[in-house]
Design a protein around this motif. Structure first.
Motif, short mmCIF file in Angstrom:
data_model
loop_
_atom_site.label_atom_id
_atom_site.label_comp_id
_atom_site.label_asym_id
_atom_site.label_seq_id
_atom_site.Cartn_x
_atom_site.Cartn_y
_atom_site.Cartn_z
N TYR A 89 0.84 -1.16 0.08
CA TYR A 89 -0.07 0.11 0.07
C TYR A 89 0.92 1.21 0.00
O TYR A 89 1.44 1.75 1.11
N PRO A 90 1.05 1.82 -1.14
CA PRO A 90 2.02 2.96 -1.21
C PRO A 90 1.62 4.09 -0.42
O PRO A 90 2.34 5.05 -0.06
N GLY A 91 0.23 4.30 -0.16
CA GLY A 91 -0.32 5.57 0.54
C GLY A 91 -0.15 5.32 2.04
O GLY A 91 -0.39 6.10 2.82
N VAL A 92 0.58 4.42 2.49
CA VAL A 92 0.90 4.08 3.85
C VAL A 92 2.20 4.44 4.41
O VAL A 92 3.15 4.19 3.73
N ARG A 93 2.54 5.31 5.25
CA ARG A 93 3.69 5.65 5.98
C ARG A 93 3.76 5.50 7.37
O ARG A 93 2.68 5.88 8.12
N ILE A 94 4.70 4.96 7.63
CA ILE A 94 5.16 4.42 9.18
C ILE A 94 5.82 5.15 9.94
O ILE A 94 7.12 5.50 9.35
N GLU A 95 5.48 6.00 10.95
CA GLU A 95 6.49 6.62 11.67
C GLU A 95 6.59 6.42 13.17
O GLU A 95 5.62 6.43 13.88
N GLN A 96 7.79 5.75 13.75
CA GLN A 96 7.83 5.21 15.08
C GLN A 96 8.08 6.23 16.16
O GLN A 96 8.94 7.01 16.02
N ALA A 97 6.78 6.34 16.90
CA ALA A 97 6.89 7.32 17.79
C ALA A 97 5.68 7.12 18.78
O ALA A 97 4.62 6.57 18.23
N GLY A 98 5.68 7.68 20.06
CA GLY A 98 4.43 7.92 20.72
C GLY A 98 3.63 9.30 20.19
O GLY A 98 4.16 9.99 19.80
N SER A 101 4.98 12.33 21.42
CA SER A 101 6.24 12.81 21.02
C SER A 101 6.42 12.80 19.65
O SER A 101 7.48 13.34 19.02
N TRP A 102 5.38 12.70 18.87
CA TRP A 102 5.52 12.41 17.64
C TRP A 102 5.75 13.96 16.93
O TRP A 102 4.91 14.81 17.20
N GLU A 103 6.49 14.09 15.96
CA GLU A 103 6.90 15.34 15.15
C GLU A 103 5.99 15.39 14.08
O GLU A 103 6.08 14.79 12.78
N ARG A 104 4.83 16.30 14.15
CA ARG A 104 3.90 16.55 13.16
C ARG A 104 4.25 17.44 11.96
O ARG A 104 3.91 17.16 10.70
N ASP A 105 5.44 18.23 12.45
CA ASP A 105 5.82 18.99 11.19
C ASP A 105 4.97 19.69 10.43
O ASP A 105 4.96 20.07 9.22
N GLY A 106 3.71 20.14 11.11
CA GLY A 106 2.76 21.39 10.37
C GLY A 106 1.69 20.42 9.74
O GLY A 106 0.70 21.01 9.23
N ARG A 107 1.70 19.06 9.56
CA ARG A 107 0.95 18.47 8.95
C ARG A 107 -0.62 18.42 9.46
O ARG A 107 -0.60 18.21 10.59
N THR A 108 -1.55 18.26 8.71
CA THR A 108 -3.10 18.45 9.08
C THR A 108 -3.87 17.10 8.16
O THR A 108 -3.42 17.06 7.18
N ALA A 133 -3.84 18.26 15.14
CA ALA A 133 -3.48 17.40 13.88
C ALA A 133 -4.51 17.42 12.80
O ALA A 133 -4.33 16.98 11.65
N LEU A 134 -5.54 17.90 13.13
CA LEU A 134 -6.86 17.88 12.14
C LEU A 134 -6.92 19.28 11.37
O LEU A 134 -6.95 20.21 12.08
N ALA A 135 -7.44 18.88 10.25
CA ALA A 135 -7.78 19.95 9.51
C ALA A 135 -9.04 20.58 9.48
O ALA A 135 -9.71 19.89 10.29
N PRO A 136 -9.36 21.86 9.25
CA PRO A 136 -10.96 22.27 9.61
C PRO A 136 -11.78 21.41 9.22
O PRO A 136 -11.76 21.00 8.00
N GLY A 137 -12.59 21.00 10.03
CA GLY A 137 -13.73 19.95 9.44
C GLY A 137 -13.56 18.60 9.64
O GLY A 137 -14.12 17.74 9.45
N GLY A 138 -12.15 18.36 10.04
CA GLY A 138 -11.43 16.82 9.98
C GLY A 138 -12.31 16.19 11.23
O GLY A 138 -12.91 16.93 12.22
#
Length: 273
Positions: A89-98, A101-108, A133-138
């Protein structure tokens, strides 16, 4: 009887000790539940973030629907199995963190979901993190699988074993439920969200509670394997765990070599204001 237990300060990462077994014996989530989440959230190209993805018991179900997912998982052993399962599934990205402590880097994202994992995120921060972490209406979708024992005599026997070993939050806590009305709001509950409303006030709306029920039969060995994947048993010493599982196995064998249960999948939905 008091059983020796390890320090449970890292209880949320003990599952990695038996990651393959966990993946094999834990129940999947109903397809209808996934459909309800996507109908409600409609994340589109905004994608989703999954908190505590584990071995992907929910991840794959959403990835199969074409949802791009960032999976946040603290345990490296669970994350490695998750990588193998989602390699196609190329749309799945895995980031190891709780999550805390996860670094969201501005993503919503358009959807934040957690499958039997939200309780591991510290209560004092989780709603702030979800909102950020959620965009408006998320949307937020939280869901759990609970088990109920159908046979009252077996339920009483298992509860007695739990009490002797001072076990809490096991699959034996609840008796079985009526299978009528597959999807319904929680019985007699004003809202499962009520204890969280102070933390959510002014930021989340359109709260919904849904419930799905699925009958399941576990042969004795598979049920013992399932118990091995539960945190209450993982934190026990090996000797104590073997003793309690032997008693459970004897009880199940005395009742025909297995156990009839109902899996109740509770789904909680909310939307960013």
């Amino acid at each position: 009887m008091t059983t020796e237990q390890r320090d449970d300060s890292a209880r949320n990462t003990v599952f990695g000790e038996v990651a393959d077994l966990y993946d094999a014996v834990r129940r999947d989530y109903p397809a209808e539940l996934v459909s309800e989440v996507l109908r409600y959230a409609d994340p589109g190209d905004r994608g989703a973030v999954e908190i505590g993805a584990g071995t992907g018991k929910a991840t794959v179900a959403f990835a199969e629907r074409g949802v791009p997912i960032v999976c946040v998982e603290p345990d490296p052993r669970m994350a490695e199995l998750l990588r193998r399962k989602t390699a196609g599934y190329p749309g799945v990205r895995i980031e190891q963190a709780g999550f805390e402590s996860w670094e969201r880097d501005g993503r919503t994202f358009g959807l934040l979901f957690a499958a039997t994992a939200w309780h591991w995120v510290p209560e004092e921060v989780r709603w702030d993190l979800a909102y950020a972490a959620l965009a408006p209406g998320g949307a937020v979708a939280l869901f759990w699988n609970h088990h109920g024992v159908m046979d009252p005599e077996m339920h009483a026997g298992l509860a007695e074993i739990d009490a002797r070993y001072e076990l809490t939050f096991t699959p034996h806590t609840m008796a079985g439920w009526n299978m009528s009305d597959t999807i319904e709001p929680p019985d007699g509950d004003e809202s499962v969200w009520s204890s969280q409303e102070a933390l959510m006030r002014g930021r989340f709306t359109d709260l919904r509670d849904l419930r799905f029920k699925t009958p399941v039969h576990y042969p004795t060995k598979r049920y013992i394997d399932y118990l091995t994947s539960i945190s209450a048993y993982r934190i026990m010493s090996a000797e104590a765990r073997a003793a309690v599982q032997a008693e459970v196995a004897a009880l199940l064998d005395a009742h025909g070599g297995g156990i009839e249960m109902v899996t109740r999948s509770d789904l909680l939905l909310a939307r960013v204001v």
